[in-house]
Write a protein that holds these residues in place. Structure first.
Motif, mmCIF file in Angstrom:
data_model
loop_
_atom_site.group_PDB
_atom_site.id
_atom_site.type_symbol
_atom_site.label_atom_id
_atom_site.label_comp_id
_atom_site.label_asym_id
_atom_site.label_seq_id
_atom_site.Cartn_x
_atom_site.Cartn_y
_atom_site.Cartn_z
ATOM 1 N N THR A 143 -0.827 0.368 -8.930
ATOM 2 C CA THR A 143 -1.165 -1.675 -9.471
ATOM 3 C C THR A 143 -1.226 -2.337 -10.110
ATOM 4 N N HIS A 201 6.018 -1.542 -5.957
ATOM 5 C CA HIS A 201 5.639 -0.693 -5.862
ATOM 6 C C HIS A 201 6.650 0.365 -7.262
ATOM 7 N N HIS A 218 -0.383 5.355 -5.584
ATOM 8 C CA HIS A 218 0.399 3.917 -5.374
ATOM 9 C C HIS A 218 -0.354 2.515 -5.413
ATOM 10 N N THR A 266 5.374 1.720 1.916
ATOM 11 C CA THR A 266 5.066 1.345 0.522
ATOM 12 C C THR A 266 5.947 -0.234 0.674
#
Length: 490
Positions: free
Chosen positions: A188, A53, A184, A49
């Motif tokens: 967003t 994030h 995640h 990630t």
């Protein structure tokens, strides 16, 4: 390190090394496998990630109707808008530093409840686990009720609150089963629809809002109201402390800590301050318009939002549905981290797949949320206030262990996370825990109990439990921990 190596070669009792369980879904649907096992540097080379994030995740979690609800409570204590705004701004600027700091711990590859073993010990950490599970379940219920109240208001009372709780909890459960990668991805952008709702509500409801002081609290009574409102704002912010690290365990190992800290701080602070301020502003409508007051009495924050969006007609009702659904990303941290908390209950719990633990959290949230919506919402709010004192003890002891006894990140053996023989005994933390709750008992103010010190401030008392909890636990832990290390060697 020799002792640790021996403990790995010859595991003993319940703390022996656990063999990873067979993948539950065998990699299908990109569902997250594994549990609280430390995410190694090699594993972070896949499904990694990005540091941003950490911002979008918290944008989505805090751009929620529950945040709006918390902001409106200052007015119910008799505080005018500008006093509420100052409290919201100052408390968030300072208190959000705590979850931002704990979010950095995720770069170790360990979840926060597991990392706490380095302060509380393997067995003492059960206190962290149990209270964290209770807290996440309680917040899950309260946040779901906030969203359900909006659905209740937009349907003119035809859609019961308990049904709204079920809808929200089911959606949260599905997302949490998918795991961190999907979370995640969704976070967003899913903070954008509620942001649009709040902007429209601020515009369409502006004519009914006021900054005048209608209650005219003075002296110690006003100080008591401010302190109690500060405690609520603080509790909302630090509720993320116990899980903030959980969403950064797949960040690349070379990610700078300041990036995670900064992204998390911005991600929590910006939406929280904006939405809580709007909540405080919307409450002032009850002082200028009888219809607003009646709507608030009937449907709480949902009634206020309905009145604010009423000029928008049918589009306003659509926006209210979006506002209600903002409770879904708001509850993702609670349901997802519940599973990780639960896996710290022992070696048997690690063997239970994460998706099963998520289901247990989902069932608990449904039961508590539906019952609270009908029977004991005030009692649940009081319970969460008490649990909030626990969070203060948790972060205080972790910070003192980190800075005083570990002297930074080099003082940890991160491979010893599951070895009771290489972790502290934990009695120092348990003793500090007891002293911390003694401070809370002296300074808390709830619907059913006011501590002797809290009762001295104003006619109704003031909530200063967090301050006394911090003082009592923070003062005794260094002494207890020094004795523990001196005589126990760990």
């Amino acid at each position: 390190m020799n002792n640790y190596n021996e403990s790995i070669q010859k595991p003993q009792s319940e703390t022996e090394t656990v063999k990873p369980h067979r993948p539950f879904f065998n990699g299908r649907f990109s569902i997250e496998e594994g549990g609280i096992e430390r995410v190694t540097d090699e594993e972070r080379q896949q499904n990694t990630t990005k540091f941003w994030h950490a911002a979008t995740f918290w944008f989505s979690a805090n751009m929620a109707v529950a945040t709006l609800n918390i902001g409106s409570l200052g007015g119910s204590f008799g505080l005018p808008f500008w006093d509420c705004f100052i409290v919201i701004l100052i408390v968030n600027i300072t208190s959000n530093l705590l979850p931002a700091w704990t979010s950095v711990f995720g770069l170790t590859g360990l979840r926060m409840t597991t990392f706490s073993r380095y302060s509380f010990g393997y067995w003492g950490n059960m206190l962290v686990v149990i209270f964290s599970m209770i807290a996440t379940t309680g917040w899950n219920a309260i946040n779901s009720i906030s969203g359900a109240a909006v659905l209740h208001a937009v349907s003119d009372g035809r859609f019961p609150i308990w049904a709204g709780v079920i809808v929200i909890c089911v959606a949260v459960w599905v997302i949490c089963v998918l795991g961190i990668t999907w979370i995640h991805r969704l976070d967003t952008f899913i903070w954008i629809p509620p942001l649009i709702v709040w902007c429209v509500a601020a515009g369409t409801g502006a004519s009914q809002l006021t900054g005048e002081d209608h209650s005219r609290l003075r002296g110690s009574d006003k100080a008591a109201a401010i302190l109690t409102f500060m405690a609520l704002i603080f509790s909302f912010s630090v509720s993320w402390v116990n899980c903030a690290a959980d969403y950064n365990v797949r960040m690349p190992k070379d990610t700078p800590r300041w990036q995670i800290f900064g992204a998390t701080y911005v991600g929590i602070s910006v939406p929280t301050v904006l939405v809580q301020t709007l909540g405080a502003a919307l409450y002032t409508g009850t002082m200028t318009n009888t219809a607003w007051k009646e709507a608030y009495t009937a449907s709480s924050i949902g009634g206020l939002l309905k009145m604010a969006l009423e000029p928008a007609g049918g589009f306003g009702k659509f926006l209210m549905v979006l506002a209600a659904l903002s409770s879904i990303p708001n509850n993702i941290p609670n349901n997802y981290s519940f599973a990780l908390h639960a896996q710290n209950l022992g070696q048997w719990a690690i063997r239970i797949p994460r998706v099963v633990m998520v289901k247990f959290g989902f069932i608990a949230a449904i039961i508590v949320g539906c019952c609270a919506a009908e029977y004991f919402s005030d009692t649940l709010q009081t319970l969460l206030s008490v649990i909030g004192y626990w969070t203060m003890i948790h972060i205080t002891l972790v910070m003192e262990e980190h800075f005083i006894f570990r002297r930074g990140w080099k003082g940890y053996d991160f491979d010893a996370w599951n070895s009771a023989a290489n972790l502290p005994f934990g009695w120092a933390a348990v003793g500090a825990f007891a002293f911390g709750f003694l401070g809370a008992a002296l300074g808390m103010k709830t619907a059913w109990y006011s501590g002797p010190i809290a009762s001295l401030i104003g006619k109704k008392g003031a909530n200063i439990g967090h301050e006394l909890t911090f003082a009592f636990s923070g003062l005794v832990f260094p002494l207890f921990r020094w004795i523990e290390k001196h005589y126990g060697g760990r």
